[in-house]
Design an enzyme around this catalytic site. Structure first.
Site, PDB file in Angstrom:
ATOM      1  N   ILE A   7       0.858  -0.999  -0.053  1.00 11.72           N
ATOM      2  CA  ILE A   7       0.089  -0.043   0.017  1.00 11.72           C
ATOM      3  C   ILE A   7       0.760   1.075   0.034  1.00 11.72           C
ATOM      4  CG2 ILE A   7      -1.753   1.237   1.218  1.00 11.72           C
ATOM      5  CD1 ILE A   7      -2.809  -1.502   2.289  1.00 11.72           C
ATOM      6  N   THR A  12       0.472   0.498   7.792  1.00 12.14           N
ATOM      7  CA  THR A  12       0.669  -0.767   8.152  1.00 12.14           C
ATOM      8  C   THR A  12      -0.394  -1.434   8.663  1.00 12.14           C
ATOM      9  OG1 THR A  12       0.883  -0.206  10.389  1.00 12.14           O
ATOM     10  CG2 THR A  12       2.904   0.413   9.060  1.00 12.14           C
ATOM     11  N   LYS A  60      -6.562  -0.995  10.646  1.00  3.65           N
ATOM     12  CA  LYS A  60      -8.031  -1.002  11.078  1.00  3.65           C
ATOM     13  C   LYS A  60      -7.736  -1.466  12.592  1.00  3.65           C
ATOM     14  CE  LYS A  60      -9.356  -4.706   8.014  1.00  3.65           C
ATOM     15  NZ  LYS A  60      -8.498  -4.136   7.053  1.00  3.65           N
ATOM     16  N   VAL A 119     -12.520   0.142   5.821  1.00  6.70           N
ATOM     17  CA  VAL A 119     -13.815  -0.704   5.519  1.00  6.70           C
ATOM     18  C   VAL A 119     -14.008  -0.452   3.985  1.00  6.70           C
ATOM     19  CG1 VAL A 119     -16.126  -1.115   5.746  1.00  6.70           C
ATOM     20  CG2 VAL A 119     -15.086  -0.290   7.595  1.00  6.70           C
ATOM     21  N   ALA A 178     -11.638  -0.958   1.428  1.00  6.39           N
ATOM     22  CA  ALA A 178     -10.600  -0.451   0.989  1.00  6.39           C
ATOM     23  C   ALA A 178     -10.859   1.165   0.309  1.00  6.39           C
ATOM     24  CB  ALA A 178     -10.180  -1.255  -0.335  1.00  6.39           C
ATOM     25  N   ASP A 232     -11.669 -10.457  10.508  1.00  6.72           N
ATOM     26  CA  ASP A 232     -11.336  -9.176   9.828  1.00  6.72           C
ATOM     27  C   ASP A 232     -12.786  -8.537   9.630  1.00  6.72           C
ATOM     28  OD1 ASP A 232      -9.607  -7.588   8.281  1.00  6.72           O
ATOM     29  OD2 ASP A 232     -10.661  -8.267   6.732  1.00  6.72           O
ATOM     30  N   LYS A 286     -14.439  -5.013  10.526  1.00  4.93           N
ATOM     31  CA  LYS A 286     -14.977  -3.958   9.683  1.00  4.93           C
ATOM     32  C   LYS A 286     -16.425  -3.388  10.141  1.00  4.93           C
ATOM     33  CE  LYS A 286     -12.459  -5.268   5.883  1.00  4.93           C
ATOM     34  NZ  LYS A 286     -12.586  -6.330   4.755  1.00  4.93           N
TER      35      LYS A 286
END
Ligand code: ADP
Ligand code: ASP
Ligand code: MG
Length: 816
Positions: A476, A556, A580, A610, A612, A679, A683
């Site tokens: 990223i 990160t 997140k 959430v 991307a 994960d 979100k």
């Protein structure tokens, strides 16, 4: 006729004097001869002052004297023909000998009176003017050296003498009348009292000399030749984006120079103003530049302000107590006391309750002012009608100036917003009732940041610079740098934003550059950097660099940076994060981030937490901010699980589909990290919190996609083995769904303050039925979107789209 004044750098070297002569040649072609006023060679006045101090302290000054001689002689050697050199050397040498004698006297007596000091300083202008007039005589006929002490008459306030205008004008007129056919070369800065002693007009006073001559001779124009392109919107040494002004009024120029724009000495404006003579500030080193005109009748300007100036070292004294409330004459007593002792008060503010007075002075005047006040108000202090004087040092004044401020509301709002957002604490404020000027007192340490931030805020036609400190150079981070690099010009042209990456750290190394790390070579720069990575140090360094419009970007997925967010907000630095872990930790932590950011007036953006780059967090924020209320959120926010269920049909078996997902890079190394729903849970938790629910992880009900045996398998290989042994379980789900004309979907739901994540079978009427590939989808049912929900759908994972989301956050931040 015109008066041309050349400043220290303009007479500072043989090369610049050569340019000066060329400029003069252009002027001398005209019928009427100009008057030329000269400063000492650059740095000479300071050198003379320090020699005088040294002598008074018993220190030798011979080396400095030799240096002074050398500088002048070198110019003579370079610019005068050999046969003309000796007379010039002789004249100069006589002056240096006089100076030496004078300093010897100071050394012997160990005493430096203001009178002697002025005399010492006068050698700067005398020597430069002798030197330049001798050189000019080689190029022009009829050159006359004029010692201004003979014609500018002042009182005996050495160091800052007051001009007797009437007498001075008369003397100048007479001199000029008698020498009409000559070019006068006049010493700037110096003058004389009635007793024939040398006085000076204050540091920077050569500009004033030019205006005095200009006014006395009714000049058409007073030209100030210096080393920058005129009066600029700020000191170009402090603000790189400062630009030249075309014109400004005498008042504006006066205010800007009073508060530190040393390009022109404030009293210069007075004689020019009285006779309405335009002052043109020009650049010796760029003579084609048209110059800034200071005049009476400026055209209407579209600029909100004309400039920002500053004084970088002041002290303030604060006097408080009931003794001054309603007492007429109190401030009169205070300020005449200070005036009597020649203490210059730069700025005053008084609270409207009259309970306190704050005023700013030069640091060297602080102690004296304190003593004087304590003597004068001894009785009031004893009777506790006055509190003890509070002194604060290491402060600076920043002033925004412009006549347009008068007609425009919101100017102070703009100033304080820029200061507040950058964490600059304002200690005192003063606004002239003329509304031409707002001045604030801030810590000297914050001055550079404040000047740049305020300049960006007012001159919106310029690009605003964001200083980004980026953590993480994985997929990223790397992609973000590439996107920023590719869009530099677009951002400048369309958004008025320039992003400078001022710091980068990965887990091994870190690198910094306040001018911006090159986004072409960042990889080699970071490798070559002497700093090994240290998160705490990275953040300390970011704070210490104290750059305006600063943002910390966490690219990160590590829990470590989270510990520092609060600290970063407290330093008035915004945070953008795709990590997140922070927002899905404890609710208390989530709240602390939000509240601290708000309290410090900075942003906390995490659109990529959430889905991307999909606009999910912002959509929810806009709904909430506009007063809508969320009734229900339904979402598929795991690209991995979407992919798996979209492909788990027909003859496919679950094991092979998961394997394929892994091979395509859609899963974590251990696919259970996705399939466990953890994960997804994070979100949903963030969405629920943003929708207004104070919820913890334990409040989310997750139905696992996987049977117990798969979840508990010891290794990834064992896990895959269980997918085969449990095949019947998965096949049953698939067959059941197909039989009913439905598809399997792993759906998160927020309703009535409850979050669940469950495996469901949905039919073609369900909006999630048609989802394809690894897409995310989210539907918001709200008070306004009740009949048909608001749906956002698209790819919700991958470096490109995530980096684009971070990028979008950065642009939104730039707009604030
Ligand atoms: P000179 O020796 O020619 O009189 P000064 O050093 O006194 O020159 O003044 C010129 C300097 O003033 C510039 O080099 C610049 O750094 C400084 N300065 C401060 N504020 C401003 C401003 N607003 N516009 C232009 N110059 C400024
Ligand atoms: N030489 C003087 C100074 O440095 C005056 C001037 O340059 O204007 O203050
Ligand atoms: Mg000057």
């Amino acid at each position: 006729m015109k008066v041309l004044k050349f400043g220290g750098t303009s007479v500072g070297s043989a090369a610049s004097i050569q340019t000066l002569l060329n400029i003069l040649k252009g002027e001398v072609k005209n019928e009427v001869k100009p008057v030329v006023v000269l400063s000492a060679m650059g740095g000479v006045t300071n050198l003379l002052a320090s020699m005088a101090e040294d002598a008074a302290n018993g220190k030798e000054f011979t080396a400095q004297l030799a240096e002074l001689e050398r500088r002048h002689f070198e110019v003579v050697k370079t610019l005068l023909d050999v046969q003309n050199q000796n007379p010039a050397f002789t004249r100069l040498k006589i002056h240096f000998n006089q100076l030496e004698e004078l300093l010897q006297g100071v050394l012997t007596l160990r005493e430096l009176t203001p009178k002697t000091r002025d005399q010492v300083l006068s050698f700067g202008e005398r020597c430069s003017t002798i030197m330049v007039s001798k050189i000019a005589a080689q190029h022009f006929t009829d050159v006359l050296y004029v010692d201004a002490a003979d014609v500018i008459k002042t009182d005996s306030a050495f160091g800052n003498a007051k001009v007797n205008t009437e007498l001075t004008e008369l003397l100048i007129k007479t001199l000029h009348q008698e020498n009409k056919d000559k070019i006068l070369f006049v010493t700037g800065f110096i003058a004389g009292n009635d007793a024939g002693q040398t006085t000076t007009l204050g540091r920077g006073g050569s500009d004033y000399t030019a205006a005095i001559f200009g006014a006395a001779l009714n000049a058409k124009e007073i030209q100030i030749w210096t080393d920058v392109n005129g009066m600029m919107t700020a000191d170009p040494r402090m603000v790189k984006k400062a630009f030249s002004l075309t014109e400004l009024t005498y008042t504006e120029a006066m205010e800007l120079s009073y508060f530190g724009a040393k390009v022109i000495y404030p009293p210069t404006m007075i004689p020019a103003f009285l006779k309405k003579i335009p002052i043109v500030i020009k650049n010796t080193f760029e003579p084609e530049f048209e110059g800034t005109v200071i005049r009476h009748d400026c055209k209407a300007s579209s600029l909100p302000i004309k400039g920002i100036s500053s004084i970088n070292n002041i002290s303030i004294l604060n006097l408080e107590g009931s003794g001054m409330v309603g007492k007429s004459g109190f401030s009169g007593r205070l300020f005449s006391l200070l005036a009597r002792e020649q203490i210059n008060i730069i700025l005053i503010t008084q609270s409207s309750s009259e309970h306190s007075i704050t005023f700013a002075v030069q640091p060297q005047d602080t102690e004296k002012a304190k003593q004087l006040i304590e003597q004068e108000f001894e009785l009031e202090l004893l009777a506790k009608k006055l509190e003890h004087l509070v002194i604060e040092k290491n402060l600076a004044i920043l002033a925004v100036v412009g006549e347009n401020m008068k007609q425009t509301p919101g100017m102070s709002g703009k100033l304080f917003h820029a200061l507040g957002r950058n964490g600059v604490n304002v200690r005192a404020i003063a606004q002239g009732s003329s509304e031409y000027n707002i001045s604030v007192i801030i810590s000297a340490q914050d001055l550079s940041k404040a000047l740049n931030a305020v300049h960006d805020a007012f001159f919106v036609q310029l690009t605003k610079t964001l200083h980004a400190f980026c953590l993480g150079t994985g997929n990223i981070g790397k992609t973000l740098f590439a996107q920023l690099n590719a869009h530099t010009d677009y951002l400048k042209d369309n958004n008025g934003i320039q992003v400078k990456v001022a710091g980068i750290s990965n887990t091994r190394k870190m690198t910094f550059n306040s001018d911006g790390i090159s986004l072409d070579t960042w990889q080699t720069d970071i490798e070559a950097s002497p700093y090994t990575a240290d998160l705490k140090e990275f953040i300390e360094k970011m704070k210490a660099m104290n750059l305006p419009n600063c943002v910390f970007i966490d690219n990160t997925a590590s829990p470590k940076p989270i510990e520092f967010y609060e600290d970063v907000f407290k330093a008035n630095i915004s945070v953008i994060t795709c990590n997140k872990i922070g927002n899905s930790g404890s609710y208390a932590q989530y709240r602390t981030f939000k509240d601290t950011a708000r309290r410090h007036g900075v942003d906390f953006f995490y659109e990529t937490n959430v889905g991307a780059g999909l606009p999910i967090i912002n959509t929810l924020k806009n709904l909430m901010n506009s007063g809508d209320r969320v009734q229900r959120i339904e979402a598929i926010l795991s690209g991995t699980i979407s992919f798996i269920f979209n492909n788990f049909k027909g003859d496919a078996n679950f094991h092979d589909v998961v394997k394929e997902a892994q091979e395509k890079g859609y899963t974590e190394p251990d696919p259970r990290d996705d399939l466990s729903g953890k994960d997804f849970m994070r979100k949903m938790l963030i969405l629920a919190r943003d929708a207004g629910y104070a919820m913890e992880e334990a409040d989310v009900e997750i139905e696992s996609v996987l049977p117990k045996a798969s979840l508990e398998a010891k290794s990834v290989d064992d896990f895959y083995a269980t997918l085969k042994t449990e095949d019947a379980h998965f096949a049953k789900l698939k067959d059941q769904a197909e039989k009913d004309g439905k598809v399997l979907r792993y759906i998160g739901k927020l309703e009535n303050g409850k979050v669940t994540i469950t495996l469901q079978m949905v039919d073609e009427n369900h909006p999630f039925y048609m989802l394809s590939g690894s897409d995310n989808i989210i539907s918001f049912t709200t008070d306004r979107y009740k009949e048909r929900p608001l749906v956002v759908k698209g790819p919700g994972a991958g470096a490109e789209v995530t980096a684009a989301g971070v990028f979008a956050d950065l642009i939104n931040l730039g707009a604030n």
